[in-house]
Design an enzyme around this catalytic site. Structure first.
Site, short mmCIF file in Angstrom:
data_model
loop_
_atom_site.label_atom_id
_atom_site.label_comp_id
_atom_site.label_asym_id
_atom_site.label_seq_id
_atom_site.Cartn_x
_atom_site.Cartn_y
_atom_site.Cartn_z
N ASP A 92 -23.59 -31.19 -2.70
CA ASP A 92 -24.95 -31.60 -2.36
C ASP A 92 -25.28 -31.14 -0.95
OD1 ASP A 92 -24.80 -33.12 -4.66
OD2 ASP A 92 -24.17 -34.91 -3.56
N1 URA Z 1 -19.87 -35.63 -5.64
C1 URA Z 1 -21.06 -35.84 -5.05
O1 URA Z 1 -21.65 -36.90 -5.21
N2 URA Z 1 -21.57 -34.87 -4.28
C2 URA Z 1 -20.95 -33.70 -4.06
O2 URA Z 1 -21.48 -32.85 -3.34
C3 URA Z 1 -19.72 -33.50 -4.69
C4 URA Z 1 -19.20 -34.48 -5.47
#
Ligand code: URA
Length: 248
Positions: free
Chosen positions: A111
């Site tokens: 993310d």
């Molecule tokens: N889980 C998440 O919530 N975000 C990420 O970027 C990777 C794993």
């Protein structure tokens, strides 16, 4: 001196393996003599020549990337960078943080707000391997969460959490500090760790990926990257095949 690459029969296998970083020519010759090396599925004999653009070479069943131009980077993604090759809103992407040529792509996504380790490569086979849900490479995260998860909340995280796209697979979860969890999952669902923590009442405040397979690096500052060593690339491949033996 004759350059092997100009010969129609290709280059000698031990030279190709040595150049890929597997070991000295002598070590590579020994691997060939020991029958550990295959070319297009056939056990290679010493003296074998290969076409590095087309032949598929493996040692101990794990591919050796020998095609010219393949690159593998490990980036410590900073918060704010987007895990796509290009962002329609002009935001900085992870691809902007590594060399522009040859063009590489992130292996999976983090993310925008998530920090930590991300592999970028132009090796489509490895990318497919690492991102396909059936391969399930372990990924470890440090999650700073709101509040202090109870033992029941930790158990739910470990055993499986009901999310809107189904139950999560069992996860490894340990508490490093009252609000700091180490969570290891092998699925790669969208915002999975954030959704898991939210579902047990402890939204994530900060999320950092600290390991992919057995790949770790505590020395890279946010925004820094380095080239992966061939042994690391091969270990990633091995991890994605469920083969825990560390390849050479
Ligand atoms: N889980 C998440 O919530 N975000 C990420 O970027 C990777 C794993």
């Amino acid at each position: 001196m004759v350059d092997d690459r100009e010969l129609p029969e290709g280059e000698r296998l031990q030279k190709v393996l040595a150049r890929a970083g597997i070991g000295s020519r002598r070590v590579c010759e020994e691997m060939i003599e020991d029958g550990l090396v295959t070319v297009d599925g056939e056990v290679a004999v010493l003296g074998r020549r290969v076409d590095i653009d087309h032949d598929h070479i493996e040692i101990d069943g794990i591919p050796v990337p020998v095609r010219p131009g393949l690159v593998y980077y490990l980036l410590n993604k900073p918060a704010g960078a987007i895990s796509t090759a290009a962002d329609t809103h002009g935001r900085p992407t992870v691809v902007d943080l590594v060399p522009a040529e040859p063009r590489v792509f992130p292996v999976g996504r983090l993310d925008a707000d998530t920090e930590g380790l991300l592999v970028l490569t132009n090796d489509g086979d490895l990318t497919h391997r690492l991102t396909h849900p059936s391969f399930g490479v372990d990924k470890e995260y440090l999650a700073q969460v709101e509040g202090t998860p109870t033992r029941a909340a930790l158990r739910t995280l470990r055993e499986g959490v009901e999310l809107d796209d189904g139950m999560t697979a069992p996860a490894k979860v340990s508490t490093l500090e009252p609000s700091l969890l180490r969570i290891t999952i092998h699925e790669g669902r969208n915002r999975q760790v954030r959704r898991m923590c939210e579902a047990v009442g402890h939204p994530v405040v900060r999320l950092v990926r600290t390991r992919i397979g057995d790949l770790t690096d505590r020395t890279l500052a946010p925004g820094e990257w380095r080239t992966l060593e061939i042994a690391e690339v091969r270990r990633l491949w091995a991890a994605s095949s469920g083969d825990d033996e560390a390849p050479r």
